[in-house]
Design a protein around this motif. Structure first.
Motif, PDB file in Angstrom:
ATOM      1  N   ALA A 128      -5.432  -5.371  -2.847  1.00 32.25           N
ATOM      2  CA  ALA A 128      -5.839  -5.699  -4.211  1.00 32.25           C
ATOM      3  C   ALA A 128      -4.652  -6.073  -5.095  1.00 32.25           C
ATOM      4  CB  ALA A 128      -6.590  -4.518  -4.836  1.00 32.25           C
ATOM      5  N   ALA A 129      -3.447  -5.629  -4.709  1.00 31.79           N
ATOM      6  CA  ALA A 129      -2.246  -5.921  -5.498  1.00 31.79           C
ATOM      7  C   ALA A 129      -1.400  -7.008  -4.843  1.00 31.79           C
ATOM      8  CB  ALA A 129      -1.416  -4.654  -5.672  1.00 31.79           C
ATOM      9  N   GLY A 130      -2.004  -7.807  -4.006  1.00 30.77           N
ATOM     10  CA  GLY A 130      -1.262  -8.802  -3.243  1.00 30.77           C
ATOM     11  C   GLY A 130      -0.615  -9.901  -4.055  1.00 30.77           C
ATOM     12  N   PHE A 131      -0.998 -10.071  -5.333  1.00 34.10           N
ATOM     13  CA  PHE A 131      -0.417 -11.115  -6.175  1.00 34.10           C
ATOM     14  C   PHE A 131       0.482 -10.508  -7.256  1.00 34.10           C
ATOM     15  CE2 PHE A 131      -0.878 -15.050  -8.912  1.00 34.10           C
ATOM     16  CZ  PHE A 131      -0.295 -15.906  -7.988  1.00 34.10           C
ATOM     17  N   ILE A 132       0.867  -9.243  -7.038  1.00 34.82           N
ATOM     18  CA  ILE A 132       1.750  -8.546  -7.975  1.00 34.82           C
ATOM     19  C   ILE A 132       3.047  -8.230  -7.252  1.00 34.82           C
ATOM     20  CG2 ILE A 132       2.066  -6.482  -9.400  1.00 34.82           C
ATOM     21  CD1 ILE A 132      -1.007  -6.299  -9.567  1.00 34.82           C
ATOM     22  N   THR A 133       4.159  -8.743  -7.736  1.00 36.63           N
ATOM     23  CA  THR A 133       5.444  -8.447  -7.100  1.00 36.63           C
ATOM     24  C   THR A 133       6.571  -8.582  -8.107  1.00 36.63           C
ATOM     25  OG1 THR A 133       6.733  -8.822  -5.072  1.00 36.63           O
ATOM     26  CG2 THR A 133       5.999 -10.788  -6.283  1.00 36.63           C
ATOM     27  N   GLY A 134       7.651  -7.847  -7.856  1.00 36.32           N
ATOM     28  CA  GLY A 134       8.804  -7.868  -8.747  1.00 36.32           C
ATOM     29  C   GLY A 134       8.615  -7.110 -10.041  1.00 36.32           C
ATOM     30  N   GLN A 135       7.578  -6.278 -10.116  1.00 36.97           N
ATOM     31  CA  GLN A 135       7.223  -5.603 -11.371  1.00 36.97           C
ATOM     32  C   GLN A 135       7.594  -4.121 -11.339  1.00 36.97           C
ATOM     33  OE1 GLN A 135       6.110  -7.731 -13.776  1.00 36.97           O
ATOM     34  NE2 GLN A 135       6.456  -9.205 -12.116  1.00 36.97           N
ATOM     35  N   THR A 136       7.794  -3.571 -12.520  1.00 33.27           N
ATOM     36  CA  THR A 136       7.977  -2.129 -12.668  1.00 33.27           C
ATOM     37  C   THR A 136       6.808  -1.584 -13.474  1.00 33.27           C
ATOM     38  OG1 THR A 136      10.396  -2.302 -12.604  1.00 33.27           O
ATOM     39  CG2 THR A 136       9.464  -0.299 -13.559  1.00 33.27           C
ATOM     40  N   LEU A 137       6.018  -0.743 -12.831  1.00 33.27           N
ATOM     41  CA  LEU A 137       4.839  -0.150 -13.464  1.00 33.27           C
ATOM     42  C   LEU A 137       5.218   1.221 -14.012  1.00 33.27           C
ATOM     43  CD1 LEU A 137       1.787  -0.067 -14.075  1.00 33.27           C
ATOM     44  CD2 LEU A 137       1.457   0.857 -11.768  1.00 33.27           C
ATOM     45  N   ASN A 138       5.130   1.371 -15.325  1.00 33.59           N
ATOM     46  CA  ASN A 138       5.434   2.650 -15.957  1.00 33.59           C
ATOM     47  C   ASN A 138       4.188   3.531 -15.952  1.00 33.59           C
ATOM     48  OD1 ASN A 138       8.099   1.792 -16.724  1.00 33.59           O
ATOM     49  ND2 ASN A 138       7.139   0.591 -18.341  1.00 33.59           N
ATOM     50  N   VAL A 139       4.262   4.634 -15.236  1.00 34.94           N
ATOM     51  CA  VAL A 139       3.152   5.594 -15.188  1.00 34.94           C
ATOM     52  C   VAL A 139       3.629   6.812 -15.966  1.00 34.94           C
ATOM     53  CG1 VAL A 139       1.574   6.873 -13.684  1.00 34.94           C
ATOM     54  CG2 VAL A 139       2.527   4.682 -12.923  1.00 34.94           C
ATOM     55  N   ASP A 140       3.475   6.736 -17.293  1.00 31.05           N
ATOM     56  CA  ASP A 140       4.142   7.710 -18.146  1.00 31.05           C
ATOM     57  C   ASP A 140       3.332   8.103 -19.379  1.00 31.05           C
ATOM     58  OD1 ASP A 140       4.273   5.432 -19.702  1.00 31.05           O
ATOM     59  OD2 ASP A 140       6.449   5.221 -19.618  1.00 31.05           O
ATOM     60  N   GLY A 141       2.034   7.852 -19.354  1.00 31.90           N
ATOM     61  CA  GLY A 141       1.216   8.225 -20.504  1.00 31.90           C
ATOM     62  C   GLY A 141       1.521   7.443 -21.757  1.00 31.90           C
ATOM     63  N   GLY A 142       2.103   6.250 -21.597  1.00 35.38           N
ATOM     64  CA  GLY A 142       2.404   5.429 -22.764  1.00 35.38           C
ATOM     65  C   GLY A 142       3.718   5.779 -23.443  1.00 35.38           C
TER      66      GLY A 142
END
Length: 264
Positions: free
Chosen positions: A246-260
């Motif tokens: 499902a995330a096959g078109f997402i790359t080079g990104q940093t996802l912040n999982v930090d409650g905003g």
């Protein structure tokens, strides 16, 4: 225009990681156990790299309690890069190669900058970054051959500033963000995505470096938009998505999982 996506297999994150072999460093740590269990529940196989015997036993016990299969544990000193590569090559032969790499293991000494030796900096870099490079080097041939792969580097909210006395750790997380982008650009032609996840301030053993736990919790909640502490399940959900089809078109990104805490 109203478009609807059918819930096919390609967009089902859990289904798409079934049968995949995941190389996961620090898999028995505070954020690793729940993620490892979620991968195993989805039918993936996990090669857990962790040299903390107490934590790895707790992971094994949790897997046994749930009646799950597919876990392989290897106790490897990540600072021994040549030993790490040799062991990974052996395990890769056993499992048929690694489809996913999650570089999660890290050490986090805390003291004023002037008290660190250059050897301190080099050790943190060796464990937090260089070991991850070795993991990717061991996995890349298989990923390229099959035309599919997922690499996730675990960064940190500390990379965005706000913490003193963690210079080598923050430096190492910055290096992982840089490698995420460089690898994403270089490996994309082979069907390999590379992303980073930056956890916020989760209640794990890492927080024991703070002398005032209650005050630190107040500090965290004051900075977050979501007024609760994060849980390992929050990280598990993010990782499960990023390593799926499902995330096959997402790359080079940093996802912040930090409650905003950090917003772009």
């Amino acid at each position: 225009m109203n478009m609807q996506l059918s819930p096919g297999k390609d967009m089902d994150a859990a289904a798409s990681i079934a049968g995949k072999v995941i190389l996961y460093t620090g898999a028995a740590g505070g954020l690793g156990v729940e993620t490892t269990l979620s991968f195993l529940r989805a039918g993936a196989k996990v090669v857990a790299i962790d040299n903390d015997e107490r934590k790895t036993q707790s992971l094994r016990d949790a897997v046994t309690r749930e009646g799950l299969a597919g876990l392989t544990v290897r106790a490897i000193d990540l600072s021994d890069l040549s030993g790490l590569r040799a062991e990974l090559d052996r395990v890769a032969d056993e499992v048929g190669g690694f489809d996913v790499v999650i570089n999660n293991a890290a050490i986090y000494p805390s003291k004023p900058f002037e008290d660190y030796s250059i050897e301190d900096f080099q050790m943190v870099q060796r464990v937090n970054v260089d070991a991850g490079i070795v993991c990717v080097q061991a996995a890349l041939p298989h990923m390229r051959k099959q035309g599919w792969g997922r690499i996730v580097n675990i960064a940190s909210v500390t990379f965005y500033g706000g913490w003193a006395n963690l210079s080598p750790y923050v430096q190492s997380k910055g290096a992982l963000v840089g490698l995420t982008r460089a690898w994403a650009r270089e490996f994309g032609a082979y069907g390999i995505t590379v992303n980073a996840v930056a956890p916020g301030a989760f209640p794990t053993d890492a927080e024991k470096i703070h002398p005032d736990p209650e005050g630190y919790t107040r500090f965290v909640l004051d900075h977050q938009a979501v007024k609760r502490r994060g849980s390992p399940a929050d990280i598990a959900a993010a990782l499960s998505f990023l390593i799926s089809d499902a995330a096959g078109f997402i790359t080079g990104q940093t996802l912040n999982v930090d409650g905003g805490w950090v917003m772009h």
